[in-house]
Motif scaffolding. Structure first.
Motif, PDB file in Angstrom:
ATOM      1  N   PRO A  61       0.833  -1.204   0.000  1.00  0.00           N
ATOM      2  CA  PRO A  61       0.000   0.000   0.000  1.00  0.00           C
ATOM      3  C   PRO A  61       0.871   1.259   0.000  1.00  0.00           C
ATOM      4  O   PRO A  61       2.081   1.189   0.259  1.00  0.00           O
ATOM      5  CB  PRO A  61      -0.797  -0.099   1.305  1.00  0.00           C
ATOM      6  CG  PRO A  61      -0.615  -1.500   1.778  1.00  0.00           C
ATOM      7  CD  PRO A  61       0.698  -1.968   1.244  1.00  0.00           C
ATOM      8  N   GLY A  65      -0.483   3.946   4.566  1.00  0.00           N
ATOM      9  CA  GLY A  65      -1.671   3.213   4.170  1.00  0.00           C
ATOM     10  C   GLY A  65      -2.261   2.414   5.312  1.00  0.00           C
ATOM     11  O   GLY A  65      -1.759   2.420   6.440  1.00  0.00           O
ATOM     12  N   CYS A  66      -3.343   1.705   5.008  1.00  0.00           N
ATOM     13  CA  CYS A  66      -4.079   0.974   6.036  1.00  0.00           C
ATOM     14  C   CYS A  66      -4.458  -0.415   5.522  1.00  0.00           C
ATOM     15  O   CYS A  66      -4.960  -0.550   4.404  1.00  0.00           O
ATOM     16  CB  CYS A  66      -5.339   1.738   6.428  1.00  0.00           C
ATOM     17  SG  CYS A  66      -6.434   0.840   7.556  1.00  0.00           S
ATOM     18  N   ASP A 133      -6.687   0.281   2.252  1.00  0.00           N
ATOM     19  CA  ASP A 133      -6.060   0.048   0.946  1.00  0.00           C
ATOM     20  C   ASP A 133      -6.075  -1.442   0.626  1.00  0.00           C
ATOM     21  O   ASP A 133      -6.206  -1.840  -0.534  1.00  0.00           O
ATOM     22  CB  ASP A 133      -4.614   0.552   0.963  1.00  0.00           C
ATOM     23  CG  ASP A 133      -4.520   2.038   1.216  1.00  0.00           C
ATOM     24  OD1 ASP A 133      -4.784   2.808   0.282  1.00  0.00           O
ATOM     25  OD2 ASP A 133      -4.206   2.421   2.364  1.00  0.00           O
ATOM     26  N   LEU A 158     -13.046  -1.111   1.840  1.00  0.00           N
ATOM     27  CA  LEU A 158     -12.018  -0.801   0.850  1.00  0.00           C
ATOM     28  C   LEU A 158     -12.230   0.556   0.193  1.00  0.00           C
ATOM     29  O   LEU A 158     -13.356   0.959  -0.123  1.00  0.00           O
ATOM     30  CB  LEU A 158     -12.000  -1.867  -0.243  1.00  0.00           C
ATOM     31  CG  LEU A 158     -11.296  -3.189   0.064  1.00  0.00           C
ATOM     32  CD1 LEU A 158     -11.556  -4.180  -1.068  1.00  0.00           C
ATOM     33  CD2 LEU A 158      -9.799  -2.978   0.275  1.00  0.00           C
ATOM     34  N   LYS A 159     -11.124   1.227  -0.072  1.00  0.00           N
ATOM     35  CA  LYS A 159     -11.135   2.389  -0.944  1.00  0.00           C
ATOM     36  C   LYS A 159     -11.356   1.917  -2.382  1.00  0.00           C
ATOM     37  O   LYS A 159     -10.996   0.786  -2.725  1.00  0.00           O
ATOM     38  CB  LYS A 159      -9.791   3.120  -0.853  1.00  0.00           C
ATOM     39  CG  LYS A 159      -9.450   3.631   0.528  1.00  0.00           C
ATOM     40  CD  LYS A 159      -8.038   4.173   0.578  1.00  0.00           C
ATOM     41  CE  LYS A 159      -7.675   4.618   2.006  1.00  0.00           C
ATOM     42  NZ  LYS A 159      -6.276   5.065   2.119  1.00  0.00           N
ATOM     43  N   GLY A 162      -8.935  -0.467  -4.125  1.00  0.00           N
ATOM     44  CA  GLY A 162      -8.284  -1.284  -3.101  1.00  0.00           C
ATOM     45  C   GLY A 162      -8.471  -2.762  -3.379  1.00  0.00           C
ATOM     46  O   GLY A 162      -9.331  -3.168  -4.175  1.00  0.00           O
ATOM     47  N   THR A 273     -10.587  -6.898  -6.492  1.00  0.00           N
ATOM     48  CA  THR A 273     -10.377  -5.458  -6.581  1.00  0.00           C
ATOM     49  C   THR A 273     -11.712  -4.741  -6.474  1.00  0.00           C
ATOM     50  O   THR A 273     -12.695  -5.112  -7.132  1.00  0.00           O
ATOM     51  CB  THR A 273      -9.675  -5.076  -7.895  1.00  0.00           C
ATOM     52  OG1 THR A 273      -8.425  -5.768  -7.972  1.00  0.00           O
ATOM     53  CG2 THR A 273      -9.409  -3.574  -7.960  1.00  0.00           C
TER      54      THR A 273
END
Length: 275
Positions: A61, A65-66, A133, A158-159, A162, A273
């Motif tokens: 990430p 990031g996370c 992420d 999720l973004k 992500g 994704t």
């Protein structure tokens, strides 16, 4: 509220027999299926190879990031992710006993500031939308009684763009639940997921599966190695774990080995994704 399956999983992993068995056999870091280079490779090093393979699949990430780890167990993956990627990790796990050990190991590793352990179900994650992420899960979602709900939670967390990386013991596509009854009885579930069901759930949740690496031979190898270690160390383990638990574990491992060998079970690495 947590599903009844979540409660069953929590009660199982919170038991002293289960905690001692997994801590002894898996070394207290990981409780998931390993990727073996040799037939007699130590369980802990094979388990670490799975973590590294999933990290490569996810890709690193961005800075700060996370990562959200669903069903984080003793936190082996969370610690490797935090240390190697230097990102914040939210570890979500329903077993209070595992979470206590997880926090102690984080403190010992000097990683407590990067990892927050949440006593929670992955069917109802106490984190905001779009925080992650990467969402990560290893051999945990089989314990859910509502896997579509888990996939909805993954997508929510999720973004856009992500990724979700996943391993999970599954039924092969087209295998009916009654063909897996001894396994289902052991884990107190009515069914298992399958690769195609995960693909369908992902699409319904706003994600696309773009990688499916089938490695069922590793499921068979892993449970074989665990049973070998159980039998080799039986006398030692019986001093701290009930013989009834060890007997039931031996029989249960045999069902997993048989199911994988006979083409009823499958396992591998997946990546999804978020749209």
């Amino acid at each position: 509220m947590n599903s009844s399956s979540s409660t069953v999983a929590a009660n199982y992993y919170d038991s002293s027999d289960a905690d001692r068995f997994y801590a002894e056999i898996w070394g207290g870091e990981d409780i998931h299926i390993g990727l073996y280079e040799t037939a007699d490779q130590p369980i802990a090093s094979a388990s670490e190879r799975t973590v590294q393979a999933l990290m490569e699949l996810a890709t690193q990430p961005p800075a700060k990031g996370c990562v959200v780890d669903l069903g984080s167990g003793y936190g082996g993956a969370a610690r490797r992710i935090a240390k190697q990627w230097q990102v914040n990790v939210h570890a979500v796990n329903i077993s209070a006993v595992e979470n206590m050990r997880h926090r102690d190991l984080n403190n010992a590793a000097g990683l407590a500031k990067l990892i927050e352990v949440h006593d929670a179900s992955f069917e109802e994650v106490p984190l905001p939308d779009g925080i992650a992420d990467v969402v990560w899960s290893q051999d945990a979602i089989l314990h859910s009684g509502n896997r579509l709900q888990v996939m909805n939670e993954v997508s929510r967390l999720l973004k856009p763009g992500g990724v979700f990386v996943l391993t999970d013991p599954m039924a092969c596509d087209g295998i009916e639940a009654n063909a897996l009854q001894p396994i289902l009885d052991r884990i107190h579930l009515s069914d298992l997921a399958s690769p195609d069901r995960y693909r369908i759930w992902a699409e319904a949740s706003g994600m696309t599966r773009d990688v499916w690496l089938e490695r069922t031979e590793m499921l068979v190898r892993h449970y074989t190695r665990v049973r070998e270690e159980l039998r080799r160390r039986h006398q030692e383990l019986a001093s701290v774990i009930s013989t009834d638990y060890l007997s039931r574990m031996d029989a249960g491992l045999g069902h997993w080995i048989e199911g994988g060998s006979q083409g009823r079970l499958c396992w591998g690495l997946m990546r999804f994704t978020k749209h």
